[in-house]
Design a protein around this motif. Structure first.
Motif, mmCIF file in Angstrom:
data_model
loop_
_atom_site.group_PDB
_atom_site.id
_atom_site.type_symbol
_atom_site.label_atom_id
_atom_site.label_comp_id
_atom_site.label_asym_id
_atom_site.label_seq_id
_atom_site.Cartn_x
_atom_site.Cartn_y
_atom_site.Cartn_z
ATOM 1 N N ARG A 1 0.835 -1.213 0.000
ATOM 2 C CA ARG A 1 0.000 0.000 0.000
ATOM 3 C C ARG A 1 0.862 1.254 0.000
ATOM 4 O O ARG A 1 0.484 2.261 -0.609
ATOM 5 N N ASN B 1 -3.313 2.148 -3.577
ATOM 6 C CA ASN B 1 -4.181 1.621 -4.628
ATOM 7 C C ASN B 1 -3.963 0.130 -4.842
ATOM 8 O O ASN B 1 -3.554 -0.326 -5.910
ATOM 9 N N ARG C 1 -5.879 -3.597 -4.488
ATOM 10 C CA ARG C 1 -7.098 -4.366 -4.237
ATOM 11 C C ARG C 1 -6.670 -5.732 -3.688
ATOM 12 O O ARG C 1 -6.211 -6.597 -4.423
ATOM 13 N N ASN D 1 -4.871 -7.329 -6.806
ATOM 14 C CA ASN D 1 -5.190 -6.780 -8.129
ATOM 15 C C ASN D 1 -5.385 -7.877 -9.187
ATOM 16 O O ASN D 1 -4.706 -7.919 -10.202
ATOM 17 N N GLU E 1 -2.156 1.260 -10.241
ATOM 18 C CA GLU E 1 -2.781 2.504 -9.821
ATOM 19 C C GLU E 1 -3.851 2.989 -10.790
ATOM 20 O O GLU E 1 -4.803 3.650 -10.390
ATOM 21 N N ASP E 2 -3.698 2.695 -12.085
ATOM 22 C CA ASP E 2 -4.645 3.202 -13.083
ATOM 23 C C ASP E 2 -5.476 2.089 -13.694
ATOM 24 O O ASP E 2 -6.026 2.232 -14.778
ATOM 25 N N ASP F 1 -8.387 0.866 -13.030
ATOM 26 C CA ASP F 1 -9.805 1.153 -13.260
ATOM 27 C C ASP F 1 -10.028 1.810 -14.616
ATOM 28 O O ASP F 1 -11.080 1.640 -15.239
#
Length: 444
Positions: free
Chosen positions: A243, A249, A251, A267, A296-297, A299
């Motif tokens: 983290r 970011n 999951r 992730n 981080e990106d 999504d």
């Protein structure tokens, strides 16, 4: 079949699965402990040698010189101070040391000309009583224990110069035994307990767990203490490091513990099949991504809608593992998937009725998230057509750009994160050794 986590040498080797797997600057943890133990053993050896008056004076001089070296080194190189020493004011230690040295010099003068300093002895006694109480009130360290032992030997020498009776000498010995006993006390709010809590607090903050969750026993060996920490908090150590590395970011997918090892998986995503790595064909919609961007990106890369029935897809994620070896901690990162190497296919293919029916009868291909069958894995990851959005996203053929460097950088960051925890554990070990040394000195 699942494979152990390993750092990939090429993209083809990334498709494997693991079945298990703002502190002050300080010296190397083991070196800091060794230095404290050397001084502690030195103090004990001098106590054993100090039965004869001549030997006592010689031993006291040697202790004086050693204390001066350590204190001056700490003043000139504060960056070499350990966590315990960082709680002390080196200049204040120098003042206490010089106060004791001053009393010793006056004792030397009195020993040379007793008739000329009869009035000085009570003043020297007052100075030693005051400085001993100040030393005993300081945080426990190898230096404070050495200073207290030095004051003790000077006080006993003063008693001999005063021709004190056995009761007076016994009183002095008992007084210093109580001082050492106080430093050795494990009672609530004792100096030891306060120092221990002061170390557990930043350790809990570092690995993002409540301080009450750190049920670490008092250990005198660094490797034993580290093994206990990793056994209790291996997964939180990894997850907190992840983290920090990815600015939060992450999951979280799953954490598993094996024999002396921990694995955190995160992730997860459902990707279009990477045909290039199975049979040499080029995946039609594959694109590259840097590791940080991939996490981080992610999504922004989600493909809307459900996977098309019959199209090949793969279940893939990132994972990190932590294990202890004779040489220290080993941290390894990998991009993982469920792969049948013999058949050259993914073990959870999207096609036909597997997701809706076949997965309900297949035993879990990997022991994650407590799943007993493949359908439970898909359900808990939020993979279509099961309900809800879990830690697994639908993306479109992502692959790491320069995966060796990306994973090496992640491993290095997590290694540095672990070493911060190791430094605190080393201070806890040093504190326990000093407490036991104080207990030995209290017993005479």
């Amino acid at each position: 079949m699942p494979h152990p986590i390993r750092r990939p040498a090429a993209l083809a080797r990334m498709l494997t699965l693991a079945a298990c797997l703002a502190l002050p600057a300080a010296p190397a943890p083991a070196q800091g402990i060794e230095t404290a133990l050397k001084l502690g053993s030195f103090i004990l050896d001098l106590r054993r040698q100090s039965r004869e008056e001549d030997a006592a004076e010689e031993a006291a001089d040697r202790l004086d010189a050693r204390l001066g070296e350590v204190i001056e080194a700490q003043i000139s190189r504060p960056d070499l101070s350990g966590l315990l020493d960082a709680r002390l004011d080196a200049l204040e230690l120098r003042r206490l040391h010089r106060t004791v040295q001053g009393a010793v010099l006056r004792l030397d003068n009195c020993a040379a000309a007793p008739a000329l300093c009869a009035d000085d002895l009570p003043e020297i006694d007052r100075i030693l009583r005051q400085v001993a109480s100040e030393i005993a009130a300081s945080p426990a360290s190898d230096i404070t224990l050495g200073l207290l032992e030095r004051a003790r030997s000077a006080h006993l020498r003063l008693a001999r110069l005063q021709d004190a009776d056995p009761a007076r000498i016994g009183f002095l010995q008992d007084s210093y035994a109580r001082y050492f006993g106080t430093l050795a006390s494990t009672a609530n709010r004792s100096a030891y307990d306060t120092a221990r809590q002061d170390l557990l607090r930043p350790l809990a903050a570092l690995i993002d767990v409540p301080q009450t969750a750190l049920e670490l026993s008092a250990q005198t060996d660094l490797q034993t203490a580290l093994a206990e920490l990793v056994s209790e908090q291996g997964s939180p150590i990894l997850l907190s490091g992840l983290r920090r590395y990815f600015d939060g970011n992450v999951r979280f997918m799953d954490a598993t513990t094996g024999a002396g090892s921990h694995v955190v998986r995160f992730n997860c995503r459902l990707n279009r099949s990477r045909l290039a790595f199975l049979d040499g064909r080029v995946a039609p919609r594959l694109h590259m991504a840097k590791l940080r961007d991939l996490v981080e990106d992610e999504d922004d890369r989600v493909v809307s809608g459900a996977p098309a029935p019959g199209d090949p897809y793969e279940l893939i994620w990132l994972a990190v593992g932590l294990s202890l070896t004779d040489g220290g901690a080993r941290i390894e990162a990998a991009e993982q998937a469920l792969v049948d190497d013999a058949a050259g296919t993914f073990t959870l293919p999207y096609g036909g009725e597997f997701y809706t029916f076949g997965s309900r009868t297949e035993p879990a291909s990997v022991p994650v998230m407590g799943a007993a069958i493949d359908a439970q894995i898909l359900d808990r990851l939020g993979v279509f057509p099961w309900t809800g959005r879990g830690p697994c996203l639908l993306t479109d053929g992502l692959v790491l750009e320069d995966p060796r460097d990306g994973l090496s950088e992640l491993e290095a960051a997590l290694q540095a994160h672990f070493e911060k925890a190791e430094t605190i554990v080393a201070a806890l070990v040093q504190l326990e050794n000093l407490r036991r040394l104080a207990g030995a000195l209290a017993e005479g």
